[in-house]
Design a protein around this motif. Structure first.
Motif, PDB file in Angstrom:
ATOM      1  N   ARG A  57       1.940   6.493  -6.743  1.00 54.03           N
ATOM      2  CA  ARG A  57       0.888   7.428  -7.166  1.00 54.03           C
ATOM      3  C   ARG A  57       1.346   8.872  -7.018  1.00 54.03           C
ATOM      4  NH1 ARG A  57      -4.718   7.364  -3.973  1.00 54.03           N
ATOM      5  NH2 ARG A  57      -3.316   8.163  -2.354  1.00 54.03           N
ATOM      6  N   ARG A  58       2.017   9.159  -5.867  1.00 50.80           N
ATOM      7  CA  ARG A  58       2.515  10.510  -5.632  1.00 50.80           C
ATOM      8  C   ARG A  58       3.539  10.900  -6.708  1.00 50.80           C
ATOM      9  NH1 ARG A  58       5.595   9.950  -1.296  1.00 50.80           N
ATOM     10  NH2 ARG A  58       7.454  10.087  -2.614  1.00 50.80           N
ATOM     11  N   ASP A  59       4.477   9.947  -7.032  1.00 52.23           N
ATOM     12  CA  ASP A  59       5.488  10.213  -8.066  1.00 52.23           C
ATOM     13  C   ASP A  59       4.835  10.490  -9.417  1.00 52.23           C
ATOM     14  OD1 ASP A  59       7.431   9.863  -6.178  1.00 52.23           O
ATOM     15  OD2 ASP A  59       7.961   7.812  -6.798  1.00 52.23           O
ATOM     16  N   LEU A  60       3.792   9.708  -9.726  1.00 55.43           N
ATOM     17  CA  LEU A  60       3.103   9.900 -11.004  1.00 55.43           C
ATOM     18  C   LEU A  60       2.390  11.247 -11.051  1.00 55.43           C
ATOM     19  CD1 LEU A  60       1.658   6.326 -11.625  1.00 55.43           C
ATOM     20  CD2 LEU A  60       3.317   7.527 -13.052  1.00 55.43           C
ATOM     21  N   GLU A  61       1.755  11.608  -9.937  1.00 58.23           N
ATOM     22  CA  GLU A  61       1.054  12.894  -9.890  1.00 58.23           C
ATOM     23  C   GLU A  61       2.034  14.050 -10.057  1.00 58.23           C
ATOM     24  OE1 GLU A  61      -0.966  12.598  -6.176  1.00 58.23           O
ATOM     25  OE2 GLU A  61      -2.765  11.647  -7.038  1.00 58.23           O
ATOM     26  N   LEU A  62       3.208  13.933  -9.372  1.00 63.47           N
ATOM     27  CA  LEU A  62       4.246  14.967  -9.528  1.00 63.47           C
ATOM     28  C   LEU A  62       4.756  15.004 -10.962  1.00 63.47           C
ATOM     29  CD1 LEU A  62       6.293  14.462  -6.220  1.00 63.47           C
ATOM     30  CD2 LEU A  62       4.916  16.457  -6.843  1.00 63.47           C
ATOM     31  N   LEU A  78      17.484  18.136 -13.169  1.00 66.17           N
ATOM     32  CA  LEU A  78      16.417  19.142 -13.214  1.00 66.17           C
ATOM     33  C   LEU A  78      15.102  18.531 -13.680  1.00 66.17           C
ATOM     34  CD1 LEU A  78      18.221  22.297 -14.643  1.00 66.17           C
ATOM     35  CD2 LEU A  78      17.499  21.864 -12.304  1.00 66.17           C
ATOM     36  N   ILE A  79      15.194  17.571 -14.612  1.00 67.69           N
ATOM     37  CA  ILE A  79      13.980  16.903 -15.086  1.00 67.69           C
ATOM     38  C   ILE A  79      13.311  16.162 -13.929  1.00 67.69           C
ATOM     39  CG2 ILE A  79      13.092  15.059 -16.579  1.00 67.69           C
ATOM     40  CD1 ILE A  79      15.210  15.834 -18.626  1.00 67.69           C
ATOM     41  N   ALA A  80      14.130  15.539 -13.058  1.00 71.85           N
ATOM     42  CA  ALA A  80      13.593  14.760 -11.929  1.00 71.85           C
ATOM     43  C   ALA A  80      12.718  15.621 -11.029  1.00 71.85           C
ATOM     44  CB  ALA A  80      14.744  14.147 -11.138  1.00 71.85           C
ATOM     45  N   HIS A  81      13.048  16.894 -10.928  1.00 66.54           N
ATOM     46  CA  HIS A  81      12.245  17.809 -10.105  1.00 66.54           C
ATOM     47  C   HIS A  81      11.754  18.948 -10.988  1.00 66.54           C
ATOM     48  CE1 HIS A  81      15.153  15.788  -7.415  1.00 66.54           C
ATOM     49  NE2 HIS A  81      14.110  15.696  -6.604  1.00 66.54           N
ATOM     50  N   ALA A  82      11.154  18.575 -12.110  1.00 63.31           N
ATOM     51  CA  ALA A  82      10.813  19.579 -13.121  1.00 63.31           C
ATOM     52  C   ALA A  82       9.769  20.560 -12.607  1.00 63.31           C
ATOM     53  CB  ALA A  82      10.284  18.885 -14.369  1.00 63.31           C
ATOM     54  N   ASN A  83      10.151  21.793 -12.564  1.00 69.10           N
ATOM     55  CA  ASN A  83       9.183  22.882 -12.416  1.00 69.10           C
ATOM     56  C   ASN A  83       9.811  24.157 -12.943  1.00 69.10           C
ATOM     57  OD1 ASN A  83      10.528  24.380 -10.250  1.00 69.10           O
ATOM     58  ND2 ASN A  83      10.018  22.623  -8.963  1.00 69.10           N
ATOM     59  N   SER A  84       8.984  25.137 -13.187  1.00 66.57           N
ATOM     60  CA  SER A  84       9.466  26.344 -13.858  1.00 66.57           C
ATOM     61  C   SER A  84      10.493  27.098 -13.030  1.00 66.57           C
ATOM     62  CB  SER A  84       8.283  27.261 -14.175  1.00 66.57           C
ATOM     63  OG  SER A  84       7.581  27.559 -12.987  1.00 66.57           O
ATOM     64  N   LEU A 101       0.828  -1.204   0.000  1.00 59.47           N
ATOM     65  CA  LEU A 101       0.000   0.000   0.000  1.00 59.47           C
ATOM     66  C   LEU A 101       0.863   1.255   0.000  1.00 59.47           C
ATOM     67  CD1 LEU A 101      -2.746   1.419   0.262  1.00 59.47           C
ATOM     68  CD2 LEU A 101      -2.565   1.137   2.744  1.00 59.47           C
ATOM     69  N   LEU A 102       1.896   1.240   0.860  1.00 55.22           N
ATOM     70  CA  LEU A 102       2.803   2.391   0.923  1.00 55.22           C
ATOM     71  C   LEU A 102       3.512   2.601  -0.418  1.00 55.22           C
ATOM     72  CD1 LEU A 102       4.339   1.946   4.496  1.00 55.22           C
ATOM     73  CD2 LEU A 102       2.791   3.771   3.723  1.00 55.22           C
ATOM     74  N   ARG A 103       3.967   1.489  -1.010  1.00 54.19           N
ATOM     75  CA  ARG A 103       4.676   1.589  -2.293  1.00 54.19           C
ATOM     76  C   ARG A 103       3.754   2.123  -3.385  1.00 54.19           C
ATOM     77  NH1 ARG A 103       7.793  -3.986  -3.232  1.00 54.19           N
ATOM     78  NH2 ARG A 103       8.494  -2.843  -5.079  1.00 54.19           N
ATOM     79  N   CYS A 104       2.516   1.662  -3.351  1.00 54.18           N
ATOM     80  CA  CYS A 104       1.540   2.153  -4.331  1.00 54.18           C
ATOM     81  C   CYS A 104       1.255   3.645  -4.131  1.00 54.18           C
ATOM     82  CB  CYS A 104       0.235   1.362  -4.241  1.00 54.18           C
ATOM     83  SG  CYS A 104       0.368  -0.297  -4.933  1.00 54.18           S
TER      84      CYS A 104
END
Length: 200
Positions: free
Chosen positions: A29-34, A171-177, A22-25
């Motif tokens: 999910r959090r990684d995918l949302e980010l 930078l891609i790993a933490h992509a934001n403007s 459950l934690l891994r999922c």
């Protein structure tokens, strides 16, 4: 008491075995949302960059079109000046020829009417003047415009290029403007959707 302790230990072990997936999922999910958020921001950045690049292209081409128009005006002025110089030269020649023609008309009229020795002297003077004048136009009637259109066309068709840049993985790993923007600005790059340079 023994039975209840066994069932409790089974429940705990069962709970822990389901809790880890459950934690891994949840993490996934959090990684995918980010990631989705980062990709959506990247899409918006590309749209913004598209408009910025088009504006830069328009501004640059407009400035050079203005230069070309200025050159056109300058060439018009130069050809007008050449025309005026040629026209003045030919007008002066025409005036001299008309004046001498008038002298000969007078002499011919007088010679037809009378035989005067003084007229013979005037005739020789006018004939001498005629000998010193150029009877053909003193200036060329040709005005030519020469242009190396091949070189100009080559310069126009190869003018400007479009470039894109690979963004570093960290930078891609933490992509934001907030972190990609400064990276690109420092390097003077405007990211575009393609990876190859393309001549405009």
């Amino acid at each position: 008491g023994t039975v209840s302790r066994m069932s409790t230990s089974q429940d705990q072990s069962g709970c822990s075995s389901t809790r880890e997936p459950l934690l891994r999922c949840c993490d996934a999910r959090r990684d995918l949302e980010l990631a989705i958020g980062g990709v959506l921001r990247a899409e918006q950045q590309i749209k913004d960059n598209l408009q910025e690049v088009k504006a830069q292209i328009h501004s640059c081409i407009s400035r050079h079109l203005e230069c070309l128009r200025s050159r056109e005006v300058w060439l018009y002025e130069q050809v007008d000046l050449l025309y005026q110089l040629k026209e003045e030269t030919l007008q002066q020649q025409t005036q001299q020829l008309y004046w001498l023609l008038g002298q000969f008309n007078c002499l011919i009229h007088q010679l037809e009417c009378t035989q005067n020795k003084d007229l013979a002297n005037q005739v020789s003077v006018c004939l001498e003047r005629l000998g010193n004048l150029t009877l053909k136009p003193e200036d060329s009637t040709v005005l030519l415009f020469e242009a190396d259109t091949t070189a100009l066309r080559q310069a126009i068709t190869t003018f400007g290029s479009l470039k894109t840049v690979q963004i570093p993985e960290h930078l891609i790993a933490h992509a934001n403007s907030s972190n990609i923007g400064p990276f690109l600005e420092k390097r003077g790059y405007i990211p575009l959707p393609e990876q190859k340079s393309a001549s405009s």
